[in-house]
Design an enzyme around this catalytic site. Structure first.
Site, mmCIF file in Angstrom:
data_model
loop_
_atom_site.group_PDB
_atom_site.id
_atom_site.type_symbol
_atom_site.label_atom_id
_atom_site.label_comp_id
_atom_site.label_asym_id
_atom_site.label_seq_id
_atom_site.Cartn_x
_atom_site.Cartn_y
_atom_site.Cartn_z
ATOM 1 N N GLY A 1 0.828 -1.199 0.000
ATOM 2 C CA GLY A 1 0.000 0.000 0.000
ATOM 3 C C GLY A 1 0.859 1.244 0.000
ATOM 4 O O GLY A 1 1.944 1.269 0.579
ATOM 5 N N LYS B 1 5.694 -1.161 8.124
ATOM 6 C CA LYS B 1 5.077 0.145 7.935
ATOM 7 C C LYS B 1 6.175 1.194 7.943
ATOM 8 O O LYS B 1 6.921 1.314 8.920
ATOM 9 C CB LYS B 1 4.062 0.426 9.039
ATOM 10 N N ASP C 1 -8.980 7.583 14.742
ATOM 11 C CA ASP C 1 -8.875 7.462 13.278
ATOM 12 C C ASP C 1 -9.451 6.132 12.809
ATOM 13 O O ASP C 1 -8.831 5.400 12.020
ATOM 14 C CB ASP C 1 -7.415 7.595 12.849
#
Length: 491
Positions: free
Chosen positions: A204, A229, A330
């Site tokens: 991603g 990440k 979030d």
């Protein structure tokens, strides 16, 4: 002995002086200057000699002490004599008459009124200093004034303040976003304990973070079971690392599961972290399966059974976060991952916030943070107003996500201005049935959705939610539809 005075500076002189010892000015001849001024003792003369008016002595250079004096200054009595032609007589220093005038008026400027917060002496000194500068510079405008003058098109009207601006302070500016350039596949990174990780595939790409499938370089296995990440060194990924180290330690999660008699809790476990090239920061997680966003792109809307199952799992995670003084802030489909065994993970803690440091809930202050921070479609009304997120913020955001996942676009999904989105949320927060009618349309409104959204909308800022009652209502509706938490999801 007779004396006379310098017409330039007013210094007392002896009759035989040709130059003034103070200012160096050449003295006029006795015929031009007139007879010497007589002393106060010469009273026998039948008539007084006339003399030219004595010029006023110019003010001396200003000192720090003189700034404390009044703006009204004394002037020599000769100005009074010049204004009165009938009084044409010699004036001695001991008999000078005081005449006052306003310095600001003499310079052609209005007198500045001192600020009530400052002492009168300081205000007068500032006015004197400012008047002196203007007298030297004339009518030339100062550079500072030219720089601070705002163009007419950029001036903000006082009659139209920004939406949700705090009356007691200015809203904070938006924080800087750190864009991340992708790394080459095959590049290796090293975590803090020396393990090397090889980037296998880019999963991603977001503007501020990247997600890679990685494998440990020393492992002989061809299967990659970890994800990396990647974010900017000084970006929000540091906030996520701080949360994981403070409130998501494996021992803490295990203790919570044992206390609640749970077999699984969707908190990701950080396997490693480190820096790369002095500009990147990365986190290593076990593989958490497929993102919910990829599922929604394929199926558009999920069944009510699946949404209730997801909501119950996320509620478990939120209860753990809130009990450890943090909120997620979030919640959205991009931060929800599902493994094939229907294990639901809530990830993406870059916006996590410690709402209750040391057991004391933060106060509600609008514009104390950046307004509209986060995913504008799902953030709570508190986030739109710039207030710090609280527990009710997470629950309201989860309610918006449930509607979006099951019914499709929300009433404000097509709006582009955050202020317009906030206005719509304010309207429907006060009328939950109208929100459900708009989202469900001709379909039957889910009573479980209505009950959850009504309770979430009624929460106060610092109120503790009843997680048991919220989950019980969703679980009961799930059982009525023939589902169960032990059953797998349909996708």
């Amino acid at each position: 002995m007779s004396f006379h005075f310098c017409p330039k500076c007013g210094t007392k002189l002896q009759p035989d002086f040709l130059f003034c010892p103070s200012c160096g000015e050449k003295l006029p001849a006795p015929a031009a200057a007139g007879p010497n001024l007589s002393s106060s003792k010469d009273t026998d003369s039948p008539e007084r000699p006339t003399c030219a008016p004595v010029c006023a002595r110019p003010p001396l250079g200003k000192t720090r002490k003189s700034f404390r004096l009044d703006r009204e200054v004394d002037v020599s009595a000769t100005q009074a004599a010049s204004n009165n032609p009938t009084d044409n007589c010699a004036v001695t220093p001991g008999k000078q008459q005081a005449v006052t005038f306003n310095l600001s008026e003499a310079l052609g400027r209005p007198a500045a009124s001192p600020s009530p917060s400052k002492s009168p002496a300081r205000a007068k000194a500032k006015a004197l200093r400012h008047a002196g500068k203007q007298a030297e510079e004339g009518s030339k405008p100062s550079d500072k004034a030219a720089k601070t003058e705002e163009p007419p098109l950029l001036r903000r009207s006082a009659a139209s303040p920004p939406a949700y601006a705090s009356p007691k302070g200015k809203a904070k500016k938006a924080k800087r976003l750190f864009a991340v350039e992708p790394l080459e596949v095959g590049e290796e990174v090293t975590d803090t304990i020396g393990r090397k990780w090889k980037l296998e595939k880019l999963l991603g790409h977001h503007m501020t973070e990247l997600l890679y499938k990685v494998d440990q370089a020393s492992s002989r296995s061809r299967e990659s079971d970890h994800v990396l990440k990647l974010g900017a060194k000084d970006g929000r990924i540091f906030n996520e690392l701080n949360f994981l180290q403070r409130a998501a330690k494996p021992a803490m999660v295990h203790k919570w599961k044992k206390r609640k008699n749970m077999s699984f809790l969707g908190i990701p476990s950080c396997f490693g972290f480190g820096l790369h090239s002095d500009s990147y920061r990365f986190l290593i997680f076990p593989d958490m399966g497929r993102s919910l966003q990829s599922v929604i792109k394929e199926e558009e809307c999920l069944s009510e059974t699946d949404v209730l199952h997801l909501a119950c799992s996320i509620l478990d995670v939120l209860e753990y976060l809130h009990s450890n003084e943090y909120v997620h802030a979030d919640i959205r489909a991009e931060n929800v991952y599902i493994k094939p065994q229907s294990q639901v993970y809530l990830t993406g803690y870059c916006h996590s916030f410690r709402y209750r440091p040391c057991g004391q809930h933060v106060q509600y202050h609008e514009a104390s943070r950046t307004p509209h921070e986060g995913a504008v479609e799902f953030i709570s009304l508190d986030a739109h107003k710039g207030a710090a997120p609280s527990r009710r913020s997470d629950l309201q955001t989860l309610g918006y996500c449930m509607l979006r996942w099951h019914t499709g676009p929300l009433p404000w999904s097509d709006l582009t201005r955050p202020e317009s989105v906030a206005a719509q949320k304010q309207r429907y927060l006060e009328d939950v049935p109208a929100l459900l009618l708009h989202c469900f349309g001709r379909k039957k409104v889910s009573t479980a959705f209505e009950a959850y959204l009504t309770k979430a909308a009624a929460l106060q800022y610092s109120e503790e939610p009843d997680y048991g009652a919220l989950k019980a209502g969703l679980s009961a509706a799930l059982l009525q539809l023939g589902g169960a938490m032990e059953q797998p999801l349909s996708f």
